[in-house]
Every structure is written in C-alpha cells, then in structure tokens.
Design an enzyme around this catalytic site. Structure first.
Site, short mmCIF file in Angstrom:
data_model
loop_
_atom_site.label_atom_id
_atom_site.label_comp_id
_atom_site.label_asym_id
_atom_site.label_seq_id
_atom_site.Cartn_x
_atom_site.Cartn_y
_atom_site.Cartn_z
N SER A 179 0.84 -1.20 0.00
CA SER A 179 0.00 0.00 0.00
C SER A 179 0.88 1.24 0.00
O SER A 179 1.99 1.23 0.54
CB SER A 179 -0.84 -0.02 1.27
N TYR A 230 -1.59 -1.35 10.85
CA TYR A 230 -1.88 -1.89 9.52
C TYR A 230 -0.71 -1.62 8.57
O TYR A 230 -0.18 -2.52 7.91
CB TYR A 230 -3.17 -1.28 8.95
N LYS A 232 2.26 -4.06 6.52
CA LYS A 232 2.61 -4.03 5.08
C LYS A 232 4.13 -3.90 4.92
O LYS A 232 4.76 -4.59 4.12
CB LYS A 232 1.91 -2.87 4.37
#
Ligand code: NAD
Ligand code: UFG
Length: 337
Positions: free
Chosen positions: A124, A148, A152
């Site tokens: 992302s 989050y 990643k």
C-alpha cells in the site's frame, strides 16, 4: 499450472480473479471469508462463465494451506489476504500483526516447502508515510503511522529477506494507491461492513440517500482547494497490474517494487464534483475537522510500472465514479446476507 489467489473473494481479489480467468489462466482461491462472501464465486462465474476452485481456509492454519499446495499444481501466488482497516488496527494491533504477518509466514513456508517461489504481494502507499513531496517514487523513504501500515512494511521486508536467502524467488511488491470503482457488469464491487471509512464508498451511500451528507475531513490542507488529495485508481486497472506482475515473475527472479496508481491527484471536493457529474446525483457535504493521521497529498509516479511491467491505468475518474454508482444501484445492500 495454477495461480493461488489468497483473499480472492475480497474486493480487489475478485476483480483480479475475473481478469485472470478471462485471460485463460487457471486459478485456485483461498479465503477464510472474514471480510467477503461465498456468493462472490457465483458472480465471478456469471461474468466469466467459469467455475473457480475455492478453499475456505485461514492462512493462520498452516496444515490447511500446505494441503492446498499438495492438492494443486501451484506455480505462483497473488497474496491479497489480510485485514485492512487502519482505525481497527490501532484498536486491535495484535489481531492485525497476527493475521497479516503470521498468515504471510505460513503462506511463504507452504510455498517454500512445495517448491513455489513466485509471489505478487498487495502492499500500500501507506508505506510512504507522510511523503516529503509528490508524486511519490518507489525509492522514497518508508515509514508508517499505524499497525496496519506496519504489517505491510514488515511483510515487504520479510519477502525481501526470503529473496536474499534464496535468489530463485521472484517477489513483486505492488504498492496500491486508492482503489475504487467496480466491474462494469455491476456484479462485483466493494462491500464494506458497517459504515464505510473510505471516501468513495461513503459518497456512494450519500448519493443513494442512505446517509444525509458526507463529512469532508478538513479544508486546511496544503492542496489546491484545502481538502486531501489522493490517487484514485479503477479496481480493474489495479487487477490488470497483477497479470503483468505475474508475467514478469515468470521471467525474472529477485524483488521489485511498483507504485500502482494513475499519477493523478484528486481532492475530496474534486471527487464529490466528479461523482455528481458522472451520475447526475447530488452529494451533500459539510466540512468538519481533520481526521487524525490523514496527510495532505498522496499520489504516485507510476513510471516504473509502465517501463518495467508495461502497465498503465486506462480508466479515468468519470468511469471510476460511473462503475461505483452502477454497482451501488444494482446492489443497494452489497452482496446482502
Ligand atoms: P478485502 O477485505 O475485500 O479482501 C481481503 C480478503 O482476505 C477478504 O476476502 C478476507 O476474507 C480475506 N482474509 C483476510 N484474512 C485472511 C486470512 N487470515 N486467511 C484467509 N483469508 C483472509 O480487501 P481488499 O480491498 O480487496 O484488499 C486486498 C489487499 O490489498 C489487502 O491486503 C489490503 O491490505 C491491500 N490494499 C487494499 C487497499 C484498499 O484501499 N482496498 C489499498 C492498499 C492495499
Ligand atoms: N475523506 C473524507 N470523508 C470521509 C472519508 C474520507 O473527507 O468520510 C477524505 C480523507 O480525509 C482523505 C480522502 O478522503 O483525504 C481519502 O480517504 P480514504 O479513507 O478513502 O483513503 P486514505 O487515503 O485515507 O486511505 C487509503 C486506504 C488505506 C491506506 C491508504 C494509503 O484506506 O488502507 O489509502 O494507501 F493505508
């Protein structure tokens, strides 16, 4: 030779499976359905005319994942499965670290044990943190602001270390910007649980009358109209990037990172206007305080994806809004119960 798609019944996964099947590739899906529904498989069949082999299994269950490799001739993996809500990750960090990191470790161990060494990973633009400038290039400094994003970045590093330990691996890390839109059939699309956190799903609900108005989070950002600027990309364009990444993985080893965006930045108010123009509907909005953690502007320099993968976004913002609206019109309650 099949491609294993983890998270293949989810939003981006389902669109990618459609593009893979339409391209004549063999697909196996694994998903635990924690954020998607089984009926997606019927929708995929309606679009492509093809059945797809599906395993309801959790990446946290190593034996189940290993069995999928033993039962199928899997040559490569596209790894979408993961939890993705930024706010929830702050509330439940252990859940996010366990699901996303342990899930990926189980997957890559099953791959290694079964001689499968090609993976395309859903990263992302969040890994760029608050970038010093835009457009963002792949070699910009990396940082994160929430669990989050941290998962990643950690997974990117885990995959890079795997390549260092075994140069036969081929790892393609795709850093997505803001995926929106839906398949033009209106049969598959984004179906967020509860109140949507993201801009487009919320706008769609306001325009359809489900919510009264959009709250625009801040109009004092350093952008052309003061509202946050992002790089919105049609989910079908994004899906197609995975096919290009697989083709590349078939011929090169090592790890490569690609920005998958259009290269265009649109503000929140630009999107409101674009949605109104594309659909003829009205989107009422009110300016409210900034949302904590948001940044001014985030858009890609997607040159590398074009030069190396031969991939470029095809669809403009009008098409993204039209397809989002079409999905909403045909499925006012998403996939339903
Ligand atoms: P999604 O939630 O629609 O799809 C993810 C799928 O993974 C779901 O079907 C879910 O049931 C499944 N899943 C989650 N944990 C699992 C587990 N442990 N085992 C098996 N299945 C599991 O999300 P999406 O929008 O399609 O995103 C796909 C990927 O792209 C995610 O990794 C996400 O972090 C990443 N990504 C998404 C965006 C975005 O804005 N949608 C942006 C950047 C990156
Ligand atoms: N926004 C509003 N009102 C809303 C929702 C969003 O004004 O109700 C604004 C935000 O402030 C931001 C823009 O719309 O300026 C886009 O917000 P989104 O939540 O749609 O997207 P983000 O760029 O904040 O986040 C997305 C993904 C994250 C990912 C991040 C970076 O949701 O998972 O991109 O790639 F980490």
């Amino acid at each position: 030779m099949a491609i294993l798609v983890t998270g293949g019944t989810g939003f981006i996964g389902s669109h990618t499976v459609v593009q893979l099947l339409n391209d004549g590739r063999e697909v196996v899906i694994v998903d635990n359905l924690c954020n998607s529904k089984l009926c997606v498989l019927d929708r995929i069949k309606s679009i492509t005319g093809k059945d797809v082999k599906f395993y309801k299994a959790d990446l946290l269950d190593f034996e189940a994942i290993d069995k999928i490799f033993k039962e199928n001739d899997i040559d490569s993996v596209i790894h979408f499965a993961g939890l993705k809500a930024v706010g929830e990750s702050v509330q439940k960090p252990m859940l996010y670290y366990h699901n996303n990191i342990t899930g990926t470790l189980n997957l890559t161990k099953a791959m290694a044990d079964n001689g499968c060494k090609k993976i395309v990973f859903s990263s992302s633009a969040t890994v760029y943190g608050n970038p010093k400038s835009v457009p963002i290039k792949e070699d910009f400094p990396l940082s994160t602001t929430n669990p989050y994003g941290e998962t990643k970045l950690m997974i990117e590093r885990i995959l890079s270390d795997i390549v260092k330990s075994d140069p036969e691996w081929s790892v393609s890390i795709l850093r997505y910007f803001n995926p929106i839109g839906a398949h033009e059939s209106g049969l598959i699309g984004e179906d967020p649980k509860g109140i949507p956190n993201n801009l487009l799903p919320y706008i769609v609900k306001v325009a359809s009358g489900k919510y009264d108005h959009l709250s625009v989070f801040g109009n004092d950002y350093n952008t052309h109209d003061g509202t946050g600027v992002r790089d919105y990309i049609h989910v079908v364009d994004l899906a197609n990037a995975h096919l290009k990444a697989l083709d590349r993985a078939a011929i090169v080893t090592g790890v490569e990172h690609f920005n998958i965006g259009t290269g265009n930045g649109y503000s929140v108010l630009d999107i409101v206007k674009a949605y109104e123009k594309a659909t003829g509907l009205t989107v009422k909005y009110e300016i409210v305080a900034r949302r904590p953690g948001d940044i001014d502007a985030c858009y890609a320099d997607p040159t590398k994806a074009y030069e190396v993968l031969g991939w470029k976004a095809q669809y403009d913002i009008n098409k993204m809004c039209q397809d989002s609206a079409n999905w909403q019109k045909k499925n006012p309650d998403g996939y339903g119960e």
